[in-house]
Motif scaffolding. Structure first.
Motif, PDB file in Angstrom:
ATOM      1  N   THR A 145      62.091  14.580 -27.413  1.00 43.50           N
ATOM      2  CA  THR A 145      63.496  14.494 -27.053  1.00 43.50           C
ATOM      3  C   THR A 145      63.611  15.544 -25.731  1.00 43.50           C
ATOM      4  O   THR A 145      64.586  15.278 -24.909  1.00 43.50           O
ATOM      5  N   ILE A 146      63.095  16.688 -25.893  1.00 43.95           N
ATOM      6  CA  ILE A 146      63.420  17.738 -24.931  1.00 43.95           C
ATOM      7  C   ILE A 146      62.817  17.388 -23.549  1.00 43.95           C
ATOM      8  O   ILE A 146      63.862  17.425 -22.747  1.00 43.95           O
ATOM      9  N   THR A 147      61.636  17.032 -23.675  1.00 39.77           N
ATOM     10  CA  THR A 147      61.067  16.927 -22.281  1.00 39.77           C
ATOM     11  C   THR A 147      61.226  15.421 -21.826  1.00 39.77           C
ATOM     12  O   THR A 147      61.475  15.197 -20.459  1.00 39.77           O
TER      13      THR A 147
ATOM     14  N   LEU B   7      67.344  10.931 -26.086  1.00 42.97           N
ATOM     15  CA  LEU B   7      68.026  11.962 -27.063  1.00 42.97           C
ATOM     16  C   LEU B   7      68.276  10.975 -28.126  1.00 42.97           C
ATOM     17  O   LEU B   7      68.627  11.583 -29.249  1.00 42.97           O
TER      18      LEU B   7
ATOM     19  N   SER C  34      64.366  14.044 -21.955  1.00 43.34           N
ATOM     20  CA  SER C  34      65.706  14.061 -21.457  1.00 43.34           C
ATOM     21  C   SER C  34      65.861  15.134 -20.253  1.00 43.34           C
ATOM     22  O   SER C  34      66.723  15.267 -19.756  1.00 43.34           O
ATOM     23  N   SER C  35      64.589  15.807 -20.065  1.00 47.21           N
ATOM     24  CA  SER C  35      64.712  17.172 -18.997  1.00 47.21           C
ATOM     25  C   SER C  35      65.148  16.444 -17.612  1.00 47.21           C
ATOM     26  O   SER C  35      65.706  17.199 -16.906  1.00 47.21           O
TER      27      SER C  35
ATOM     28  N   ALA D 157      60.371  16.363 -31.423  1.00 45.53           N
ATOM     29  CA  ALA D 157      61.209  17.375 -30.717  1.00 45.53           C
ATOM     30  C   ALA D 157      60.721  17.556 -29.240  1.00 45.53           C
ATOM     31  O   ALA D 157      61.676  17.662 -28.273  1.00 45.53           O
TER      32      ALA D 157
END
Length: 408
Positions: A88-90, A172, A92-93, A85
């Protein structure tokens, strides 16, 4: 009521390997976008922009051991889910952040996510599989790591052709992997039970693991001469005129050949591990590194270059699973997360050391050709301790345990 041990399925293996694909791609996926990022932020220096690539590796080196310890305490699957998680989040940040400091902060946290993925996938494989099956799966993991760099870096380059922000969207892919991990994996049933039944002799094997970590560090330090210095070596060769003088294209092609050789050896590693002692494999690992680096240093034709990069790819392809299998064999299961965290630290410190160690070597060698020959000779020297250990193991012991050659 006794808990039924979780039996991994083919889908479990698939998502373990997909998770492993992300281990080596930390900064590589957005590397093609760096020139565009520099143009988008003209007030930021080139060295600051380059941290987008190197900062994740620094984060892994600083936090890998700690995150591995957390996985021992709170569970491998839980930490893997959290790590994917975070990845994926950081990762694509960069698509939506609007300043270099913010992007760099995201990249550092991304490195923490990759550290968690490295620790947990390796230790889950050690829990889920035994003996020759484990050796095969660790080989598949090493192959997946190499294949991931090839596929995901290429995809990042294609997205960078759209815009520099689009390159960050490659991360992602973690959404698909996150769903797969949640559906196909369960915490090993024996984890809590074994933790409660620790015995005094089940201590964390500091010294044996340190030897394994040093081996990985030295091997990776040699291997990472390829992405950092090989393009410069090739650019100075007359033979590159076959590519119309496009040394970047030639470098990408030969690095791809090296990656393919590495992945192929990873797939075949199970057979190798069952037939040969660990020290035999490590001796040949550094011999292949030595032959490959010296071949590149002496190369005057593209055929010799191809031989060199294939030998280096073979060395890396057997180094990674050998170290992982070594760690799994000597570490009590309740400490596997911590031990795998040390693996991620040694892996990334080797990358950093490679860029630093080549500076004095190049200052003495003057040319890239001489520097590669010098590093090749160092690789041969690195092979000697494992050759001596093999001879001691073979002739200095009267009894050798049965089973896999990697479980001794």
């Amino acid at each position: 009521m006794t808990a039924v041990p979780f039996k991994p399925s083919k889908w479990t293996l698939l998502f373990l390997l997909l998770s492993a694909m992300m281990i080596l791609m930390g900064g590589a996926a957005v590397a093609p976008a760096l020139p565009l990022i520099s143009k988008a932020f003209p007030d930021s220096s080139e060295s600051l922009i380059s941290l987008i690539i190197t900062l994740p590796a620094l984060a892994i080196a600083l936090t890998g051991f700690f995150i591995g310890s957390l996985s021992d305490k709170f569970g491998k699957v839980r930490v893997l889910v959290a790590s994917v998680a975070v990845f994926t989040i950081t990762g694509s940040s960069g698509f939506y952040l609007n300043s270099i400091p913010a992007i760099l902060a995201g990249r550092f946290i991304l490195g923490m996510g990759i550290a968690g993925i490295t620790c947990t996938t390796s230790s889950l494989i050690a829990y889920y599989y035994e003996g020759i099956t484990r050796a095969k799966v660790l080989g598949y993991q090493a192959a997946a790591m190499g294949l991931g760099v090839l596929i995901l870096e290429t995809s990042g380059g294609l997205l960078a052709g759209i815009s520099w922000r689009a390159a960050f969207l490659i991360y992602l892919i973690g959404i698909v992997i996150l769903v797969g991990v949640l559906v196909t994996m369960r915490e090993p049933a024996c984890l809590k039970f074994e933790t409660k039944l620790e015995t005094p002799d089940q201590v964390f094997p500091v010294l044996p693991l340190l030897v394994a970590y040093i081996t990985l560090f030295l091997g990776n330090m040699l291997f990472f001469l390829m992405p950092t210095k090989f393009p410069f070596l090739l650019a100075n060769m007359d033979a590159v005129s076959v590519f119309g003088g496009n040394s970047a294209l030639a470098s990408g092609l030969f690095l791809g050949i090296s990656g393919c050789a590495s992945s192929l050896l990873g797939v075949l590693y199970g057979r190798i591990a069952w037939r040969f002692h660990r020290y035999t494999i490590l001796t040949f690992t550094f011999i292949f590194f030595g032959i490959g680096l010296c071949s590149l240093g002496f190369a005057t034709s593209l055929v010799t270059v191809a031989i060199g990069v294939i030998c280096i790819g073979i060395g890396e392809g057997i180094l990674m699973p050998t170290i992982l299998n070594w760690i799994a064999a000597i570490t009590p299961k309740q400490y596997l997360g911590r031990a795998s965290g040390g693996f991620s630290v040694a892996l990334n410190l080797g990358q950093f050391a490679s860029t630093l160690a080549i500076v004095p070597v190049f200052a003495i060698a003057v040319t890239y050709s001489n520097a590669f020959v010098a590093c090749g000779c160092v690789a041969f020297v690195f092979a000697l301790p494992y050759l001596l250990a093999l001879l001691k193991e073979k002739y200095g012991m009267t009894m050798v345990p049965t089973g896999s050659k990697q479980d001794v």
